[in-house]
Write a protein that holds these residues in place. Structure first.
Motif, mmCIF file in Angstrom:
data_model
loop_
_atom_site.group_PDB
_atom_site.id
_atom_site.type_symbol
_atom_site.label_atom_id
_atom_site.label_comp_id
_atom_site.label_asym_id
_atom_site.label_seq_id
_atom_site.Cartn_x
_atom_site.Cartn_y
_atom_site.Cartn_z
ATOM 1 N N ILE A 9 -7.067 0.000 0.940
ATOM 2 C CA ILE A 9 -5.938 -0.378 0.086
ATOM 3 C C ILE A 9 -5.326 0.868 -0.545
ATOM 4 O O ILE A 9 -4.101 1.014 -0.602
ATOM 5 C CB ILE A 9 -6.366 -1.413 -0.972
ATOM 6 C CG1 ILE A 9 -6.681 -2.743 -0.277
ATOM 7 C CG2 ILE A 9 -5.289 -1.590 -2.029
ATOM 8 C CD1 ILE A 9 -7.301 -3.783 -1.181
ATOM 9 N N GLU A 10 -6.162 1.786 -0.993
ATOM 10 C CA GLU A 10 -5.646 3.041 -1.560
ATOM 11 C C GLU A 10 -4.880 3.842 -0.510
ATOM 12 O O GLU A 10 -3.832 4.421 -0.813
ATOM 13 C CB GLU A 10 -6.787 3.882 -2.143
ATOM 14 C CG GLU A 10 -7.246 3.414 -3.496
ATOM 15 C CD GLU A 10 -8.242 4.359 -4.142
ATOM 16 O OE1 GLU A 10 -8.627 5.386 -3.516
ATOM 17 O OE2 GLU A 10 -8.642 4.079 -5.274
ATOM 18 N N ALA A 12 -3.310 2.605 2.074
ATOM 19 C CA ALA A 12 -2.049 1.882 2.321
ATOM 20 C C ALA A 12 -1.057 2.177 1.200
ATOM 21 O O ALA A 12 0.132 2.413 1.455
ATOM 22 C CB ALA A 12 -2.307 0.381 2.424
ATOM 23 N N TYR A 13 -1.534 2.196 -0.040
ATOM 24 C CA TYR A 13 -0.651 2.502 -1.155
ATOM 25 C C TYR A 13 -0.159 3.944 -1.071
ATOM 26 O O TYR A 13 1.017 4.217 -1.326
ATOM 27 C CB TYR A 13 -1.349 2.266 -2.496
ATOM 28 C CG TYR A 13 -0.430 2.581 -3.646
ATOM 29 C CD1 TYR A 13 0.567 1.689 -4.011
ATOM 30 C CD2 TYR A 13 -0.511 3.795 -4.323
ATOM 31 C CE1 TYR A 13 1.443 1.987 -5.038
ATOM 32 C CE2 TYR A 13 0.367 4.102 -5.341
ATOM 33 C CZ TYR A 13 1.340 3.186 -5.702
ATOM 34 O OH TYR A 13 2.211 3.498 -6.707
ATOM 35 N N PHE A 16 2.573 4.086 1.430
ATOM 36 C CA PHE A 16 3.757 3.468 0.833
ATOM 37 C C PHE A 16 4.449 4.465 -0.102
ATOM 38 O O PHE A 16 5.672 4.621 -0.058
ATOM 39 C CB PHE A 16 3.351 2.201 0.076
ATOM 40 C CG PHE A 16 4.482 1.489 -0.580
ATOM 41 C CD1 PHE A 16 5.363 0.723 0.172
ATOM 42 C CD2 PHE A 16 4.659 1.567 -1.953
ATOM 43 C CE1 PHE A 16 6.414 0.050 -0.428
ATOM 44 C CE2 PHE A 16 5.709 0.900 -2.556
ATOM 45 C CZ PHE A 16 6.586 0.141 -1.796
ATOM 46 N N ALA A 17 3.687 5.172 -0.929
ATOM 47 C CA ALA A 17 4.250 6.162 -1.859
ATOM 48 C C ALA A 17 4.907 7.313 -1.095
ATOM 49 O O ALA A 17 5.986 7.778 -1.480
ATOM 50 C CB ALA A 17 3.170 6.683 -2.803
ATOM 51 N N ARG A 20 8.157 6.010 0.197
ATOM 52 C CA ARG A 20 9.100 5.859 -0.919
ATOM 53 C C ARG A 20 9.712 7.212 -1.269
ATOM 54 O O ARG A 20 10.943 7.324 -1.428
ATOM 55 C CB ARG A 20 8.391 5.268 -2.136
ATOM 56 C CG ARG A 20 9.335 5.065 -3.321
ATOM 57 C CD ARG A 20 8.593 4.841 -4.626
ATOM 58 N NE ARG A 20 7.780 6.004 -4.910
ATOM 59 C CZ ARG A 20 6.546 5.973 -5.377
ATOM 60 N NH1 ARG A 20 5.946 4.840 -5.635
ATOM 61 N NH2 ARG A 20 5.884 7.089 -5.603
ATOM 62 N N ALA A 123 6.748 -3.832 0.742
ATOM 63 C CA ALA A 123 5.569 -4.308 0.009
ATOM 64 C C ALA A 123 5.156 -5.690 0.497
ATOM 65 O O ALA A 123 3.964 -5.955 0.679
ATOM 66 C CB ALA A 123 5.862 -4.332 -1.489
ATOM 67 N N MET A 126 3.578 -5.250 3.815
ATOM 68 C CA MET A 126 2.247 -4.683 3.658
ATOM 69 C C MET A 126 1.292 -5.768 3.160
ATOM 70 O O MET A 126 0.185 -5.903 3.658
ATOM 71 C CB MET A 126 2.271 -3.505 2.690
ATOM 72 C CG MET A 126 0.970 -2.740 2.650
ATOM 73 S SD MET A 126 1.083 -1.192 1.753
ATOM 74 C CE MET A 126 1.261 -1.780 0.086
ATOM 75 N N ASN A 127 1.742 -6.561 2.200
ATOM 76 C CA ASN A 127 0.895 -7.628 1.683
ATOM 77 C C ASN A 127 0.632 -8.689 2.743
ATOM 78 O O ASN A 127 -0.484 -9.154 2.892
ATOM 79 C CB ASN A 127 1.529 -8.287 0.457
ATOM 80 C CG ASN A 127 1.470 -7.405 -0.758
ATOM 81 O OD1 ASN A 127 0.612 -6.535 -0.843
ATOM 82 N ND2 ASN A 127 2.376 -7.600 -1.679
#
Length: 144
Positions: A9-10, A12-13, A16-17, A20, A123, A126-127
């Motif tokens: 999860i980290e 993936a985040y 994403f960052a 972004r 998001a 991703m979710n």
């Protein structure tokens, strides 16, 4: 939450960052971009910004003076459309490097590129997809 799941999860985040930040940089570049198109007969030159808005119309030669009004009007419209099409293609090339294919087909002339909406959609994707894969033991790999 288990450590491997937490790590995925980290990761993936973090991805994403990174995307972004890349999108923000591309958006800033688009704000500064300009595209100029000159008609074939060199009578009209049109400049549009990175969002395809007309910022300048010039007449580089005196050819426009002898053109019938309707012909000049059509030439201006045609040159504007060519400039917008080219600017749109250039914008999509900038975004293509970081956006999934579904986003890369967006037309910035149709309401503009809404970065916040794209982040929200990413998001949700991703979710819906990536997190489901992680939770169901199918790995956290990137969807192509």
């Amino acid at each position: 939450m288990t450590a491997p799941l937490h790590n995925q999860i980290e990761q993936a985040y973090a991805e994403f960052a990174r995307q972004r930040d890349a999108l923000t940089a591309i958006s800033d570049e688009s704000d500064r971009a300009e595209t100029t198109v000159t008609s074939k007969n060199r009578a009209v030159a049109v400049t549009v910004n990175g969002r395809s808005a007309v910022t300048s119309i010039k007449f580089p030669t005196s050819a426009y003076r002898t053109m019938p009004a309707a012909e000049l009007g059509n030439l201006i419209v045609e040159t504007i459309e060519t400039a917008r099409t080219r600017a749109s293609a250039e914008a999509m090339e900038r975004y293509r490097s970081v956006l999934p294919d579904a986003f890369a087909t967006m037309d910035p002339r149709e309401g503009g590129l809404d970065i916040e909406a794209m982040f929200s959609r990413a998001a949700r994707m991703m979710n819906d997809d990536r997190l489901d894969d992680i939770l169901n033991g199918r790995g956290g790999g990137r969807h192509e």
